[in-house]
Scaffold this active site. Structure first.
Site, PDB file in Angstrom:
ATOM      1  N   SER A 604       0.831  -1.195   0.000  1.00  0.00           N
ATOM      2  CA  SER A 604       0.000   0.000   0.000  1.00  0.00           C
ATOM      3  C   SER A 604       0.870   1.252   0.000  1.00  0.00           C
ATOM      4  O   SER A 604       1.627   1.469  -0.936  1.00  0.00           O
ATOM      5  CB  SER A 604      -0.964  -0.041   1.192  1.00  0.00           C
ATOM      6  OG  SER A 604      -2.022   0.844   1.000  1.00  0.00           O
ATOM      7  N   ASP A 689     -10.410  -3.224  -4.695  1.00  0.00           N
ATOM      8  CA  ASP A 689      -9.731  -2.408  -3.691  1.00  0.00           C
ATOM      9  C   ASP A 689     -10.262  -0.973  -3.708  1.00  0.00           C
ATOM     10  O   ASP A 689     -10.164  -0.282  -4.724  1.00  0.00           O
ATOM     11  CB  ASP A 689      -8.227  -2.405  -3.989  1.00  0.00           C
ATOM     12  CG  ASP A 689      -7.390  -1.812  -2.871  1.00  0.00           C
ATOM     13  OD1 ASP A 689      -7.940  -1.087  -2.028  1.00  0.00           O
ATOM     14  OD2 ASP A 689      -6.176  -2.073  -2.856  1.00  0.00           O
ATOM     15  N   HIS A 724      -8.359  -4.663  -0.945  1.00  0.00           N
ATOM     16  CA  HIS A 724      -7.052  -4.201  -0.484  1.00  0.00           C
ATOM     17  C   HIS A 724      -6.312  -5.263   0.308  1.00  0.00           C
ATOM     18  O   HIS A 724      -5.080  -5.332   0.262  1.00  0.00           O
ATOM     19  CB  HIS A 724      -7.245  -2.949   0.377  1.00  0.00           C
ATOM     20  CG  HIS A 724      -5.983  -2.201   0.662  1.00  0.00           C
ATOM     21  ND1 HIS A 724      -5.284  -1.514  -0.305  1.00  0.00           N
ATOM     22  CD2 HIS A 724      -5.279  -2.028   1.802  1.00  0.00           C
ATOM     23  CE1 HIS A 724      -4.223  -0.944   0.227  1.00  0.00           C
ATOM     24  NE2 HIS A 724      -4.187  -1.244   1.514  1.00  0.00           N
TER      25      HIS A 724
END
Length: 764
Positions: A604, A689, A724
């Protein structure tokens, strides 16, 4: 991961912790759609898989402050996730990755078998007392998800003790399964429970369910005994959920950019359309959340940006009175609140008190505050936990968290300060410790502990006697012995002289520390998130092959206090990248590894880190893994229609301002790709996501593949049914670890000779 007094619960592009149910019919339609997409390129797939997919170029002009950027892969963004060309390209990337990695499938399967073989598949969590029951989760052999269970306490009138043990024999009260996630997950490709809340009278349970990975939840209420539904489900909500008494819930919903903006009161049995909106945050820099006080007498509703947080309270006994202001909205002031007796306790951060101070105020006059713990320059007040007779403080110094327990005067007596402190002792030199929910009226503190060599453990701590009792330690099968591993802390020197902590672990009888050992270096460095040195059983598959594993605690995180974070954001963001490079150079200099044996990993916002250090120093690393990476910084932060953008201008800066625009562009990985040799790289994404759009890593890979001048591996793996946090099943996640480790070993030329990889030919 984080609990109780405020740890910035608003959605971030990081880590961690779906209202639209995916029915069997919908899954069937999805599979049909997938087959149709595959048919678009199936006739040429045999040729395509042997060479990397080449994405078409469609120039998209973007101009700001006289600066022109041409994005040739802008077409990859499809918010509906239905564009056949986009999905076909993602399928091609996945097929190509499978083809390249087919030669290491034997190694991947071996690693997966090792990882799974260390797990005690049939197990229970440490039981938690609540009212007349023990609550816990159970895992079953071969099952992906947990059962949520409870069992009556034989004598619930006896005061709790750290020595309490839940009886499980034939004479014990029977186990009752409240919710079996394995049953619920059968009709869904993805399944996650974001919140599981038992009503105060222990008769009902409310749980938030996500069946797509998009973090949009539906909330169901069931009878805890019969498991029958109570009323209609709430749809289109977040996982922030609390009981307001036994007959009402408070929850939050999001706006069109995925920002939690409204707080609602729902009475059981009423239609959702009749719910009362308690608060609507209209400022798109702020998000709302809700949490219960430890005393369970109040709900605290907060609205927060990255630098400001203010709090309302709801008296659960008088919900008709609505929200009352507790701490006012003041720019740059961040407050979190707890309750005990006739006082509110306030953790307060400001520009002057950047590491936070602890205050108390009478409930009838919140403006009359008393300082209980003053601000300290070198000690960050991270968390507090209240009890009837004690307060527990989690504070951070020199990169490590410690627990300090104070005894409070009897309820009703004045609060003048905190005295008679007692520190909890830990064995390992570096470790991770987190608060867990504890019983407010007891003298028992429960916390979670682990280190890089100590498996995840739950302790009960008697705050009166200082006795600590291990209630649960994760079993690690396969002959694991923690004494075979060394964990230590080293300090690298950054370019400006700052000392950067590094946590390390390795198996002492395997590593030589002469520069020949392989090393995996992990980094994050954003949002004031602390990546503490914790245990991960799957990591043993690397350590037992002679790897050193290291965490670079770089600026932008919160490990060394608030200023550590401030010095790695906005116009100081590049410190995050140069710190990481300094850590890598230190490890090479000290012969923990060499350039040829160094792999790096981040997810991320940590994927942003990986993307940019590869642009800056591609010669320093042999392999890299960028998970769901936030790599298209400028384009994303200029688009307020993308989830999270507006609320994150206080994290990254606002590129609509010229100074931030050009500074961001200078480190945005997609914009900073240049013709040069890069190491082997694996990039991952999740189609659903909401935090980092799948199109960011997709276009990053496409542009990198077009511009890089080497023949090293470049693979892209996109999970088409997840978000995610990737797949939801516990064994599915282990398979991902095995795949990642196999890639790293392949890139480091560590595949055993019995495995004969076939990479194909051409530019990778």
């Amino acid at each position: 991961m984080l609990c109780r007094v405020h740890q910035c619960k608003s959605i971030k592009r990081f880590i961690p912790f779906s209202c639209i149910n995916t029915s069997t019919l919908e899954l069937s339609l999805f599979r049909q759609q997938t087959l149709c997409i595959k048919s678009l390129y199936s006739t040429t797939m045999s040729a395509i898989t042997k060479t990397p997919p080449i994405a078409k170029k469609v120039p998209h002009k973007m101009e700001m402050f006289g600066d022109v950027r041409i994005d040739e892969y802008y077409w990859m963004r499809d918010d509906s996730r239905t564009n056949p060309q986009v999905l076909a390209h993602l399928h091609q990337e996945n097929e190509y990755t499978d083809f390249v990695m087919k030669g290491t499938k034997e190694l991947e399967d071996q690693i997966y078998a090792e990882i799974r073989g260390r797990i005690k598949e049939d197990d229970i969590s440490a039981p938690k007392r609540q009212g007349p029951y023990y609550y816990y989760t159970r895992t079953l052999e071969g099952k992906e998800y947990v059962q949520r269970c409870r069992r009556l306490i034989t004598d619930d009138k006896a005061p709790p003790s750290v020595y309490d043990i839940m009886p499980t024999g034939s004479d014990a009260p029977p186990e009752h399964i409240i919710l079996d996630e394995n049953v619920k997950a059968q009709e869904h490709a993805y399944y996650s429970i974001g919140s599981f809340k038992v009503s105060p009278n222990n008769k009902l349970v409310a749980y938030a369910e996500d069946t797509k990975g998009d973090e949009i939840y539906s909330v169901h209420v069931i009878d805890a005994e019969t498991r029958e539904p109570v009323g209609k489900s709430l749809v289109g909500v977040t996982s922030y959920l609390e009981w307001a008494g036994d007959e009402a819930l408070v929850y939050t919903t999001m706006d069109e950019i995925h920002r939690p903006d409204k707080v609602w009161l729902h009475k059981l049995g009423a239609d959702q359309s009749k719910d009362t909106c308690l608060y609507h945050e209209k400022d798109d820099m702020f998000s709302v959340d809700v949490e219960a006080s430890e005393s369970k007498k109040f709900l605290f509703v907060s609205s927060e940006s990255k630098i400001t947080r203010f709090v309302f309270y709801l008296d659960i006994s008088k919900p008709e009175n609505g929200l009352q202001v507790l701490t006012p909205r003041v720019d740059g002031i961040d407050t979190s609140v707890s309750h005990r007796g006739n006082h509110f306790f306030i953790k307060r951060r400001s520009e002057e008190c950047f590491n936070s101070e602890l205050l108390a105020c009478p409930m009838d006059d919140p403006s009359m505050t008393t300082v209980l713990l003053p601000h300290r320059q070198s000690v960050k007040l991270q968390d507090v936990q209240l009890f009837t007779d004690h307060i527990t403080v989690y504070e951070r110094e020199n990169g490590l968290l410690r627990i300090i327990v104070y005894r409070l005067p009897p309820i009703g007596e004045p609060l003048q300060g905190l005295q008679s402190d007692r520190a909890v002792d830990f064995v390992d030199p570096i470790y991770s410790v987190d608060p867990m929910e504890s019983q407010f009226s007891s003298n028992i503190l429960r916390f979670h502990y682990s280190s890089m060599r100590t498996p995840s453990s739950v302790y009960d701590y008697d705050m009166d006697t200082g006795v600590s009792v291990l209630k649960k330690i994760d079993t690690v099968l396969g002959g694991f012995d923690s004494s075979n591993y060394v964990t230590e802390r080293q300090w690298a020197t950054a370019s400006d002289g700052t000392q950067i902590p590094i946590s390390l672990v390795y198996k002492k009888d395997l590593v030589r520390l002469d520069g020949s050992d392989p090393l995996l270096l992990y980094g994050y460095g954003s949002y004031e998130i602390c990546i503490d040195p914790a245990f991960k059983a799957s990591r043993l598959s690397l350590l037992d092959r002679g790897f050193v594993f290291a965490i670079a605690h770089i600026r932008g995180g919160g490990e060394m206090g608030r200023q550590w974070y401030e010095n790695g954001k906005y116009l100081k963001k590049k410190n995050t990248f140069t710190d990481f490079i300094a850590c890598a150079e230190f490890l090479i200099e000290r012969k923990y590894c060499s350039k040829e044996r160094l792999a790096i990993n981040g997810r991320s916002a940590g994927g942003l880190l990986i993307g940019e250090v590869l642009n800056m120093r591609p010669d320093l690393f042999r392999a890299a893994v960028a998970g769901v990476p936030f790599v298209d910084v400028v384009t994303t932060m200029l688009d307020p229609s993308i989830p999270l953008t507006t609320s994150e201008w206080e994290e990254w800066g606002d590129p609509r301002k010229e100074e931030f625009y050009f500074y961001m562009k200078s480190y945005s990985p997609v914009d900073d790709i240049r013709p040069q040799n890069y190491p082997s790289i694996l990039v991952t994404a999740g189609l659903n996501d909401p935090r980092v759009l799948y199109s960011e890593p997709a276009k990053y890979v496409a542009k990198l593949r077009d511009m890089k001048t080497d023949n090293n591996l470049l693979l892209f793996k996109c999970e088409l049914g997840a978000g995610h946090f990737s797949k939801s099943g516990r064994f599915e996640k282990l398979q991902e670890d095995a795949f990642t480790y196999a890639f790293i070993m392949k890139a480091l030329d560590m595949v055993p000779s019995s495995v004969n990889p076939d990479d194909g030919h051409g530019k990778l």
